[in-house]
Design an enzyme around this catalytic site. Structure first.
Site, PDB file in Angstrom:
ATOM      1  CB  CYS A  69      -0.910  -0.039   1.229  1.00  0.00           C
ATOM      2  SG  CYS A  69      -1.796   1.481   1.570  1.00  0.00           S
ATOM      3  CB  CYS A  72       0.330   1.740   4.118  1.00  0.00           C
ATOM      4  SG  CYS A  72      -1.391   1.214   4.039  1.00  0.00           S
TER       5      CYS A  72
END
Length: 144
Positions: A69, A72
């Site tokens: 991600c 993230c």
């Protein structure tokens, strides 16, 4: 506030009682000896996640993330800055939802990154999306 608080060790899961006045004095786990309050982000597995979110009397902010991600990974340094800024007032941890998909299923996580603020086993709030350290700290102050 009470004279002491219960803190779960992010390494072994042991519950420790720490005097509030000693929170910034680098208290250590009575079982494994690892530091309990570091101002750093602890990496959790499923068992320590559950002990930390149910056993801590300090607010615990958990970042639910995955290595693939982009947002993230982008938020990770900001999350670490917020952890340092709130040392002794909240604890910060993260759990990889790719390695531990059961946590996503159990908590109804549909998108990452997702921050959940916990205290005494209760979910106090959620904040989704990549955020700067100031917004993360404000979320903890407001919800906790």
């Amino acid at each position: 506030m009470a004279d002491s608080v219960k803190l779960a060790c992010a390494t072994c899961g042991q519950i420790n009682r720490v005097p509030v006045v000693r929170l910034l004095d680098a208290p250590k786990c009575g079982s494994c000896g690892d530091p309990l309050v570091t101002g750093k982000v602890a990496e959790l597995d499923l068992a320590t996640h559950d002990r930390l979110v149910t056993g801590d009397e300090l607010p615990v902010v958990v970042d639910y993330w995955a290595p693939w991600c982009g947002p993230c990974r982008m938020m990770a340094p900001e999350f670490a800055r917020a952890a340092e800024a709130l040392k002794g007032r909240a604890r910060f941890a993260k759990i990889d939802t790719q390695d531990h998909p059961a946590v996503s299923e159990r908590l109804g996580i549909r998108g990452i990154p997702l921050l959940i603020l916990w205290k005494n086993g209760r979910e106090l709030g959620r904040l989704s999306g990549a955020r700067p350290a100031a917004e993360i700290a404000e979320f903890v102050r407001r919800a906790g």
